[in-house]
Design a protein around this motif. Structure first.
Motif, PDB file in Angstrom:
ATOM      1  N   PHE A 152       0.835  -1.202   0.000  1.00  0.00           N
ATOM      2  CA  PHE A 152       0.000   0.000   0.000  1.00  0.00           C
ATOM      3  C   PHE A 152       0.866   1.246   0.000  1.00  0.00           C
ATOM      4  O   PHE A 152       2.065   1.205   0.289  1.00  0.00           O
ATOM      5  CB  PHE A 152      -0.925   0.018   1.230  1.00  0.00           C
ATOM      6  CG  PHE A 152      -0.221   0.317   2.514  1.00  0.00           C
ATOM      7  CD1 PHE A 152      -0.245   1.586   3.068  1.00  0.00           C
ATOM      8  CD2 PHE A 152       0.491  -0.674   3.191  1.00  0.00           C
ATOM      9  CE1 PHE A 152       0.412   1.875   4.253  1.00  0.00           C
ATOM     10  CE2 PHE A 152       1.151  -0.401   4.381  1.00  0.00           C
ATOM     11  CZ  PHE A 152       1.111   0.877   4.915  1.00  0.00           C
ATOM     12  N   ARG A 153       0.201   2.358  -0.290  1.00  0.00           N
ATOM     13  CA  ARG A 153       0.830   3.668  -0.155  1.00  0.00           C
ATOM     14  C   ARG A 153      -0.237   4.699   0.158  1.00  0.00           C
ATOM     15  O   ARG A 153      -1.292   4.739  -0.481  1.00  0.00           O
ATOM     16  CB  ARG A 153       1.581   4.064  -1.425  1.00  0.00           C
ATOM     17  CG  ARG A 153       2.299   5.410  -1.268  1.00  0.00           C
ATOM     18  CD  ARG A 153       3.343   5.650  -2.328  1.00  0.00           C
ATOM     19  NE  ARG A 153       4.048   6.905  -2.103  1.00  0.00           N
ATOM     20  CZ  ARG A 153       5.047   7.080  -1.266  1.00  0.00           C
ATOM     21  NH1 ARG A 153       5.477   6.051  -0.545  1.00  0.00           N
ATOM     22  NH2 ARG A 153       5.633   8.249  -1.108  1.00  0.00           N
ATOM     23  N   ASP A 154       0.030   5.545   1.160  1.00  0.00           N
ATOM     24  CA  ASP A 154      -0.847   6.661   1.504  1.00  0.00           C
ATOM     25  C   ASP A 154      -0.352   7.899   0.778  1.00  0.00           C
ATOM     26  O   ASP A 154       0.847   8.199   0.802  1.00  0.00           O
ATOM     27  CB  ASP A 154      -0.840   6.910   3.006  1.00  0.00           C
ATOM     28  CG  ASP A 154      -1.408   5.736   3.793  1.00  0.00           C
ATOM     29  OD1 ASP A 154      -1.984   4.837   3.159  1.00  0.00           O
ATOM     30  OD2 ASP A 154      -1.276   5.720   5.030  1.00  0.00           O
ATOM     31  N   GLU A 155      -1.271   8.637   0.169  1.00  0.00           N
ATOM     32  CA  GLU A 155      -0.857   9.780  -0.643  1.00  0.00           C
ATOM     33  C   GLU A 155      -1.886  10.889  -0.559  1.00  0.00           C
ATOM     34  O   GLU A 155      -3.065  10.648  -0.299  1.00  0.00           O
ATOM     35  CB  GLU A 155      -0.677   9.327  -2.093  1.00  0.00           C
ATOM     36  CG  GLU A 155       0.100  10.290  -2.958  1.00  0.00           C
ATOM     37  CD  GLU A 155       1.513  10.545  -2.440  1.00  0.00           C
ATOM     38  OE1 GLU A 155       1.678  11.540  -1.684  1.00  0.00           O
ATOM     39  OE2 GLU A 155       2.419   9.769  -2.749  1.00  0.00           O
ATOM     40  N   LYS A 156      -1.419  12.106  -0.768  1.00  0.00           N
ATOM     41  CA  LYS A 156      -2.318  13.257  -0.807  1.00  0.00           C
ATOM     42  C   LYS A 156      -2.982  13.356  -2.174  1.00  0.00           C
ATOM     43  O   LYS A 156      -2.406  12.952  -3.188  1.00  0.00           O
ATOM     44  CB  LYS A 156      -1.550  14.555  -0.528  1.00  0.00           C
ATOM     45  CG  LYS A 156      -1.317  14.854   0.945  1.00  0.00           C
ATOM     46  CD  LYS A 156      -0.689  16.218   1.123  1.00  0.00           C
ATOM     47  CE  LYS A 156      -0.592  16.589   2.599  1.00  0.00           C
ATOM     48  NZ  LYS A 156      -1.905  16.869   3.190  1.00  0.00           N
ATOM     49  N   LEU A 157      -4.164  13.902  -2.173  1.00  0.00           N
ATOM     50  CA  LEU A 157      -4.888  14.132  -3.421  1.00  0.00           C
ATOM     51  C   LEU A 157      -4.054  15.004  -4.363  1.00  0.00           C
ATOM     52  O   LEU A 157      -3.422  15.976  -3.927  1.00  0.00           O
ATOM     53  CB  LEU A 157      -6.222  14.820  -3.119  1.00  0.00           C
ATOM     54  CG  LEU A 157      -7.165  15.051  -4.297  1.00  0.00           C
ATOM     55  CD1 LEU A 157      -7.707  13.727  -4.817  1.00  0.00           C
ATOM     56  CD2 LEU A 157      -8.310  15.980  -3.885  1.00  0.00           C
ATOM     57  N   ASN A 158      -4.043  14.625  -5.627  1.00  0.00           N
ATOM     58  CA  ASN A 158      -3.345  15.366  -6.692  1.00  0.00           C
ATOM     59  C   ASN A 158      -1.829  15.350  -6.546  1.00  0.00           C
ATOM     60  O   ASN A 158      -1.145  16.240  -7.059  1.00  0.00           O
ATOM     61  CB  ASN A 158      -3.842  16.819  -6.772  1.00  0.00           C
ATOM     62  CG  ASN A 158      -5.285  16.910  -7.210  1.00  0.00           C
ATOM     63  OD1 ASN A 158      -5.749  16.075  -7.984  1.00  0.00           O
ATOM     64  ND2 ASN A 158      -6.001  17.900  -6.717  1.00  0.00           N
ATOM     65  N   SER A 159      -1.297  14.352  -5.821  1.00  0.00           N
ATOM     66  CA  SER A 159       0.157  14.176  -5.770  1.00  0.00           C
ATOM     67  C   SER A 159       0.536  13.128  -6.818  1.00  0.00           C
ATOM     68  O   SER A 159       0.408  11.924  -6.591  1.00  0.00           O
ATOM     69  CB  SER A 159       0.604  13.723  -4.378  1.00  0.00           C
ATOM     70  OG  SER A 159       0.352  14.713  -3.424  1.00  0.00           O
ATOM     71  N   TRP A 160       0.947  13.601  -7.958  1.00  0.00           N
ATOM     72  CA  TRP A 160       1.287  12.704  -9.060  1.00  0.00           C
ATOM     73  C   TRP A 160       2.786  12.780  -9.363  1.00  0.00           C
ATOM     74  O   TRP A 160       3.390  13.816  -9.137  1.00  0.00           O
ATOM     75  CB  TRP A 160       0.488  13.076 -10.317  1.00  0.00           C
ATOM     76  CG  TRP A 160      -0.983  13.090 -10.144  1.00  0.00           C
ATOM     77  CD1 TRP A 160      -1.784  14.187 -10.091  1.00  0.00           C
ATOM     78  CD2 TRP A 160      -1.864  11.966 -10.007  1.00  0.00           C
ATOM     79  NE1 TRP A 160      -3.098  13.840  -9.917  1.00  0.00           N
ATOM     80  CE2 TRP A 160      -3.180  12.468  -9.873  1.00  0.00           C
ATOM     81  CE3 TRP A 160      -1.669  10.585  -9.983  1.00  0.00           C
ATOM     82  CZ2 TRP A 160      -4.286  11.647  -9.723  1.00  0.00           C
ATOM     83  CZ3 TRP A 160      -2.776   9.753  -9.837  1.00  0.00           C
ATOM     84  CH2 TRP A 160      -4.061  10.282  -9.699  1.00  0.00           C
TER      85      TRP A 160
END
Length: 625
Positions: free
Chosen positions: A296-304
């Motif tokens: 898994f990976r946790d990420e912020k919205l719109n972090s591409w």
């Protein structure tokens, strides 16, 4: 005798701390399982799927009005690009609070916004969308069939599944069952009274039965509350999770930035990953199951670009009891999921800080999966190795991921921080009960023993202190007033008023009684033992030393003034606490609400404290005669 007594208490306390504080948060010893079937150990290049978790949306009519536009981006761009097989929305879908955050109730406009977003972006037809209630979604909901339960009318699954449910999907011959665990209270009181979740006997039994029926399937559990915040009947919540790939939760909102990553592994061998909120942090989680191994990976919205290394799995999260991790050492390729709405330009891989980077290429049959041939046998020593993945998209965005891995499993030692283990593995109800009982004993036992068995205190305190304590305790007006204050703080009731619309309730330290039900306690316990530890007990000791100093010292005005300073500080600090809680700069509104609830009690305690001070002054004068 005094040394022996103290030694006994030290040993007793050590055993108690080990059993109830150290052992519960200890990671189990992990070893490879050797009972996997030949099919489960067979590597299949096509056997991968991924899904998303999002939690604590808190769609609000009054605050954080930018949540809805962000959700539009999530439901459109993010889902379009990632194309998850399943989306898990683990509670607190709406905020359910007034503009100032104090009053709490279901707001139909918020639920309508949620439903309209799902419909506008056709979410439930583009993916399997599984949502569930959180504690905010049950504010002021009398029961599941009550008209205030807007979750049943507006959520994706509420009409069909108003509470816990399961969903099963098949992928390459393996069935995966998603268990949505609804631990919200059947009677949902207003804010601050439902911080904890509870699985009642019938719900717990039903879930255990479903678990048994689906035991042949891979099981993924998700719910709103972390396991440490859920009350359940024996054999306990961990028994329900036993054998599951993972338990996914939310609720804690990264504790105001103090705990951005809350991951642990329970003693049953199942991992738990708490996810930060979408409300303020705009976090979501991408999970992949690659040949039966979860990453898994946790990420912020719109972090591409968004990147998940699915093989080799990070050695920090190995779960050998529920995953065939030995397949890592038999695999033929490094596997990386990479997503970007702008398209992926390059995926570069290096191992063990190698100078030479190699290019991972797109899988011929699975979009967004990039692979690179490798030889796990080159890394079969006992050391931890590192994989470095550098991904760039066509818009110039770059993501660099580093994670440890291992292909030899003679020693498996996942790394989970102490604070994460403490927060996610501690039985907070038991801990709070222990602190509460101890606070009552600490604040009352010395003065009771001083009055009834004066000699019992001499092994613990100095002769002068124990004698003066006994002398003060003989003054009945002070003795009974002080104990009455402790009894009220320790046992209540503190408040009688509307806790559920149309229903009056009673707040006690160990429970809140409303609508004929006894609800589990959290803030009630905290309020009780904080007052007893930090205000009531110090009040006794400051009054005792005032009594001692004034009798042993001179009768000058200076000593009179100085002896009253500690008492005044203790009582004034209670007033300061109320002011701080009321004006605390938080959009949650919870501190202000707690202030309003405890203010009558605290003000009464301040007045009673000054009366106690006056009684001690009177007794000083009488003792001098």
């Amino acid at each position: 005798m005094k040394t022996i007594l103290k030694g006994f208490f030290v040993v007793l306390l050590s055993l108690f701390v080990y059993k109830y504080a150290v052992l519960p948060i200890t990671i189990p010893k992990l070893e490879l399982r050797n009972d996997w079937s030949a099919r489960e150990l067979e590597w299949n290049s096509q056997d991968i799927f991924w899904f998303i978790q999002v939690t604590d949306l808190h769609i609000s009519k009054y605050v954080h009005l930018d949540i809805a536009p962000s959700l539009e981006q999530f439901f459109s761009t993010t889902l379009d690009k990632i194309q998850p097989a399943v989306v898990l929305a683990s509670g607190d879908l709406t905020d359910a609070k007034d503009f100032d955050g104090v009053n709490s109730f279901q707001v139909e406009d918020e639920w309508q916004t949620y439903a309209q977003l799902l419909h506008k972006y056709n979410v439930t037809k583009r993916t399997v969308y599984l949502d569930i209630r959180g504690n905010h979604d049950s504010f002021d909901v009398h029961h599941l069939e009550h008209e205030n339960n807007l979750h049943r009318s507006y959520s994706a699954k509420g009409t069909e599944h108003p509470t816990s449910y399961t969903y099963t999907m098949e992928h390459y011959g393996t069935n995966y069952s998603f268990f949505a665990l609804d631990a919200t209270m059947k009677t949902g009181p207003k804010k601050v009274f439902n911080f904890l979740g509870i699985l009642e006997d019938d719900d717990f039994t039903r879930l255990l039965t479903q678990k048994q029926e689906l035991q042949a399937n891979k099981q993924i559990f998700f719910g709103h509350f972390p396991s440490s915040c859920i009350l359940s009947p024996p054999p306990g919540f961990q028994h329900l999770l036993d054998g599951g790939l993972v338990y996914l939760s939310g609720h804690l909102h990264n504790l105001g930035g103090l705990a951005p990553q809350l991951y642990t592994m329970h003693r049953c061998g199942t991992a738990e990953f708490e996810l930060a909120d979408f409300k303020e942090n705009r976090m979501f989680r991408v999970l992949a199951i690659d040949n039966g191994i979860l990453t898994f990976r946790d990420e912020k919205l719109n972090s591409w670009p968004l990147v998940v290394i699915t093989n080799p799995k990070s050695s920090n999260f190995l779960s050998p009891k529920v995953e065939p991790i030995q397949k890592i050492s038999q695999s033929e390729e490094i596997r990386i999921l990479a997503f970007s709405p702008f398209g992926i330009k390059s995926v570069m891989v290096s191992l063990d800080n190698g100078v030479t980077e190699e290019i991972a290429t797109n899988h011929p049959n699975i979009s967004n999966l990039f692979t690179l041939k490798w030889s796990p046998s080159r890394y079969t020593d006992d050391l931890r190795h590192e994989i470095r993945v550098d991904v760039k998209d066509n818009n110039g965005n770059q993501q660099l991921i580093r994670q440890p891995f291992q292909t030899k499993f003679s020693k498996i030692a996942p790394e989970f921080s102490f604070y994460a283990r403490f927060i996610l593995m501690t039985n907070f109800t038991s801990l709070l009960q222990i602190l509460w009982i101890a606070s009552i004993l600490v604040s009352t036992l010395p003065i009771i023993l001083a009055r009834t068995v004066p000699g019992a205190l001499r092994p613990v305190f100095s002769l002068t202190t124990s004698d003066k304590m006994a002398e003060l305790a003989t003054f009945s007006p002070f003795y009974f007033l002080y104990l009455s204050m402790a009894v009220w703080i320790g046992f209540g009731p503190w408040y009688v008023g509307e806790i559920l619309s149309g229903h009056r309730g009673i707040i006690l330290p160990w429970t809140t009684i409303v609508n004929g039900q006894m609800l589990p306690s959290f803030y009630n316990y905290v309020t009780s033992f904080v007052h007893l530890y930090f205000f009531h007990t110090p009040l006794f000791w400051t009054l005792l030393y005032k009594f001692k100093w004034r009798l042993e010292g001179s009768r000058g005005k200076f000593l009179l003034a100085v002896s009253n300073i500690p008492v005044t500080l203790v009582l004034s600090s209670q007033a300061v606490l109320l002011v701080v809680l009321y004006f605390f700069p938080s959009k949650l509104g919870i501190f202000k609400e707690i202030c309003l609830l405890i203010a009558p009690m605290e003000i009464s305690m301040i007045i009673a404290g000054f009366v106690c001070n006056g009684l001690v002054s009177y007794w000083i004068n009488e003792s001098r005669k």
